[in-house]
Scaffold this motif. Sequence first.
Motif, mmCIF file in Angstrom:
data_model
loop_
_atom_site.group_PDB
_atom_site.id
_atom_site.type_symbol
_atom_site.label_atom_id
_atom_site.label_comp_id
_atom_site.label_asym_id
_atom_site.label_seq_id
_atom_site.Cartn_x
_atom_site.Cartn_y
_atom_site.Cartn_z
ATOM 1 N N ILE A 179 -5.917 -5.319 -3.698
ATOM 2 C CA ILE A 179 -4.968 -4.296 -4.148
ATOM 3 C C ILE A 179 -3.565 -4.891 -4.144
ATOM 4 O O ILE A 179 -3.093 -5.366 -3.103
ATOM 5 N N ASP A 180 -2.885 -4.876 -5.299
ATOM 6 C CA ASP A 180 -1.526 -5.434 -5.331
ATOM 7 C C ASP A 180 -0.582 -4.514 -4.552
ATOM 8 O O ASP A 180 -0.878 -3.331 -4.344
ATOM 9 N N PRO A 181 0.543 -5.048 -4.080
ATOM 10 C CA PRO A 181 1.425 -4.304 -3.168
ATOM 11 C C PRO A 181 1.893 -2.940 -3.674
ATOM 12 O O PRO A 181 1.900 -1.971 -2.917
ATOM 13 N N MET A 182 2.316 -2.847 -4.935
ATOM 14 C CA MET A 182 2.809 -1.564 -5.429
ATOM 15 C C MET A 182 1.680 -0.534 -5.498
ATOM 16 O O MET A 182 1.862 0.635 -5.160
ATOM 17 N N THR A 183 0.498 -0.977 -5.935
ATOM 18 C CA THR A 183 -0.667 -0.074 -5.963
ATOM 19 C C THR A 183 -1.023 0.346 -4.550
ATOM 20 O O THR A 183 -1.333 1.520 -4.282
ATOM 21 N N LEU A 184 -0.966 -0.618 -3.625
ATOM 22 C CA LEU A 184 -1.290 -0.328 -2.222
ATOM 23 C C LEU A 184 -0.341 0.726 -1.653
ATOM 24 O O LEU A 184 -0.775 1.676 -0.986
ATOM 25 N N SER A 185 0.947 0.564 -1.912
ATOM 26 C CA SER A 185 1.925 1.533 -1.411
ATOM 27 C C SER A 185 1.634 2.923 -1.950
ATOM 28 O O SER A 185 1.708 3.918 -1.242
ATOM 29 N N GLY A 186 1.249 2.978 -3.253
ATOM 30 C CA GLY A 186 0.927 4.258 -3.868
ATOM 31 C C GLY A 186 -0.300 4.889 -3.237
ATOM 32 O O GLY A 186 -0.330 6.096 -2.950
ATOM 33 N N LEU A 187 -1.322 4.086 -2.975
ATOM 34 C CA LEU A 187 -2.555 4.580 -2.342
ATOM 35 C C LEU A 187 -2.280 5.026 -0.909
ATOM 36 O O LEU A 187 -2.805 6.043 -0.450
ATOM 37 N N PHE A 188 -1.438 4.268 -0.219
ATOM 38 C CA PHE A 188 -1.169 4.535 1.192
ATOM 39 C C PHE A 188 -0.480 5.883 1.374
ATOM 40 O O PHE A 188 -0.795 6.650 2.290
ATOM 41 N N PHE A 189 0.458 6.161 0.481
ATOM 42 C CA PHE A 189 1.243 7.398 0.623
ATOM 43 C C PHE A 189 0.739 8.532 -0.270
ATOM 44 O O PHE A 189 1.387 9.566 -0.381
ATOM 45 N N ALA A 190 -0.409 8.332 -0.901
ATOM 46 C CA ALA A 190 -0.973 9.369 -1.792
ATOM 47 C C ALA A 190 -1.308 10.626 -0.998
ATOM 48 O O ALA A 190 -1.741 10.569 0.136
#
Length: 228
Positions: A217-228
């Motif tokens: 998971i690339d960082p920006m996608t990861l951040s989005g998933l983390f705070f979803a």
Amino acid sequence: MEKKLVYTGKTKNVYALDNGNYLLKFKDDCTGKDGVFDPGENSVGLTIEGVGDVNLRMSIYFFEKINAAGIRTHFLSADLKETTMEVLPAKVFGHGLEVICRYKAVGSFLRRYGEYIEEGADLPAYVEMTFKNDEKGDPLVTKDGLIVLGVMTDEQYDEIKDMTQKITRIVADEMAARGLVLYDIKFEYGYDSEGKVMLIDEIASGNMRVYKDGSYIDPMTLSGLFFA
């Protein structure tokens, strides 16, 4: 409050405050090569709008968790509007040291030791340290090397290793709660005027490798998933 620029970093600028603390200003620059993000690269390779904001958000989230667990960090407060974080003063080890904790054999670990281990094989919260030195490619350094070179004491090394494994567990558990798997993560440490070790810098998606259903998971996608 007055602030004075003391250091311009790849992903953050550092300011001295007149109360004795420091202010970190998060930027949208990322390490990488040829426009592709890579947390292991030594130079800024691309700019992603909003990455400074999400890196700060994740750092706040984890620093608060880690502080609550009784593990010492430099985090004091943050201002999301200004994308800044106020931190305690800390001296870095040597000229800067990165501490990596690995749960899976990937990245530079696999490049070094691939003839002994399969890609993605489990590792027991394996901790390694590298000197921050772009020209030398961030060389690995052993515990004995750090002591011989006067970078840290035997006790400081053991404390950093223990802290790293505990903090990594906190991060991994938070990822697992969201259906994500942490493969590895890198940290930085410093020490105060009394020699007490503390976690410094940031805890952001750009400092870790996280997978979902076997895919990176690339960082920006990861951040989005983390705070979803």
